[in-house]
Design a protein around this motif. Structure first.
Motif, PDB file in Angstrom:
ATOM      1  N   UNK A  64       0.809  -1.220   0.000  1.00 56.00           N
ATOM      2  CA  UNK A  64       0.000   0.000   0.000  1.00 56.00           C
ATOM      3  C   UNK A  64       0.846   1.275   0.000  1.00 56.00           C
ATOM      4  N   UNK A  65       1.996   1.213   0.639  1.00 59.04           N
ATOM      5  CA  UNK A  65       2.867   2.396   0.730  1.00 59.04           C
ATOM      6  C   UNK A  65       3.656   2.534  -0.567  1.00 59.04           C
ATOM      7  N   UNK A  66       3.438   3.647  -1.300  1.00 63.96           N
ATOM      8  CA  UNK A  66       4.067   3.836  -2.603  1.00 63.96           C
ATOM      9  C   UNK A  66       5.583   3.917  -2.492  1.00 63.96           C
ATOM     10  N   UNK A  67       6.087   4.481  -1.408  1.00 65.99           N
ATOM     11  CA  UNK A  67       7.535   4.584  -1.235  1.00 65.99           C
ATOM     12  C   UNK A  67       8.160   3.207  -1.022  1.00 65.99           C
ATOM     13  N   UNK A  68       7.516   2.392  -0.208  1.00 67.57           N
ATOM     14  CA  UNK A  68       7.998   1.021   0.003  1.00 67.57           C
ATOM     15  C   UNK A  68       7.925   0.235  -1.302  1.00 67.57           C
ATOM     16  N   UNK A  69       6.836   0.415  -2.028  1.00 67.51           N
ATOM     17  CA  UNK A  69       6.673  -0.266  -3.318  1.00 67.51           C
ATOM     18  C   UNK A  69       7.813   0.086  -4.278  1.00 67.51           C
TER      19      UNK A  69
END
Length: 234
Positions: free
Chosen positions: A81-86
């Motif tokens: 869900x977290x775009x930065x983690x993705x």
């Protein structure tokens, strides 16, 4: 054991639900603004467990081998869900693996199309029926034993298949209850039964894990050997 602990500092908690090897549904034990949960959902499929609610965690990992049994494809995926983690995960994967082979992707796509045929439930109902039968068979055999016991699993409501669903776990978690059976895997090895010792799952070696998701021929050989082992109890 930690239980609903307020943790100070940066920490990642891996939560396998259903758990391996017991097969129960578990929740995170750590809470706090600096706690990040990575949910291992590789066994969160209706053939292994009732699905009470759709999985909706922040970061979930899945495995093609656990979904359909096609381990040779070595394919996994994640929902993030977290775009930065993705973005960081994609960057790492691109550097580590370059890219997934096209034949692996094609094979997986072909298999998934078969899984989703019709209403998408035929495959899961079939696999669940097989595992349910095997669990009932083992439960019946071990019910005559005072030396061994199985994990306790309860009936749960399944929102995906509908209705209450009795246990159909992928593993049997066996406890050797005698003091002399501290190395439970050796007890089973003497009976020509392959098992995994409890130490592989951060437990004592008076436990072993038996795999129920085997070929039918393997399971058919397991049953009489278990019966013979239990019949030798004094």
């Amino acid at each position: 054991m930690l239980n609903n602990t307020n943790f100070i500092g940066d920490v990642f908690e891996f939560v396998a639900s259903p758990s391996n090897p017991i097969g129960d549904l578990v929740s995170p034990v750590l809470v706090g603004p600096n706690v990040k949960i990575i949910s291992d959902r590789v066994y969160y499929w209706p053939q292994y467990t009732a699905i009470p609610v759709p999985a909706n965690d922040d970061l979930m990992i899945f495995s093609f081998s656990k979904l359909t049994g096609h381990a040779g494809s070595r394919l996994g995926w994640a929902i993030v869900k977290d775009i930065n983690v993705y973005n960081r995960m994609v960057q790492y994967i691109n550097r580590a693996d370059v890219e997934m082979s096209k034949d692996t992707l094609l094979r997986a796509l072909t298999i998934l199309k078969v899984v989703e045929e019709g209403d998408g439930k035929k495959f899961f109902n079939f696999a669940r029926k097989v595992l349910r039968y095997r669990w009932e068979k083992l439960s019946h055999i071990f019910s005559f034993s005072k030396r061994f016991s199985l994990q306790n699993l309860s009936t749960r409501y399944c929102s995906y298949l509908g209705g209450d669903r009795e246990p159909s776990p992928v593993f049997a978690w066996v406890h050797c209850k005698r003091e002399a059976d501290k190395n439970c895997s050796e007890v089973f090895a003497e009976a020509k039964i392959i098992s995994r010792p409890g130490s592989r799952f951060f437990a004592e070696n008076d436990h072993v894990r038996l795999n129920l998701a085997t070929r039918q021929d393997d399971f058919d050989m397991l049953v009489p050997r278990l019966k013979q082992l239990i019949s030798q109890e004094v």
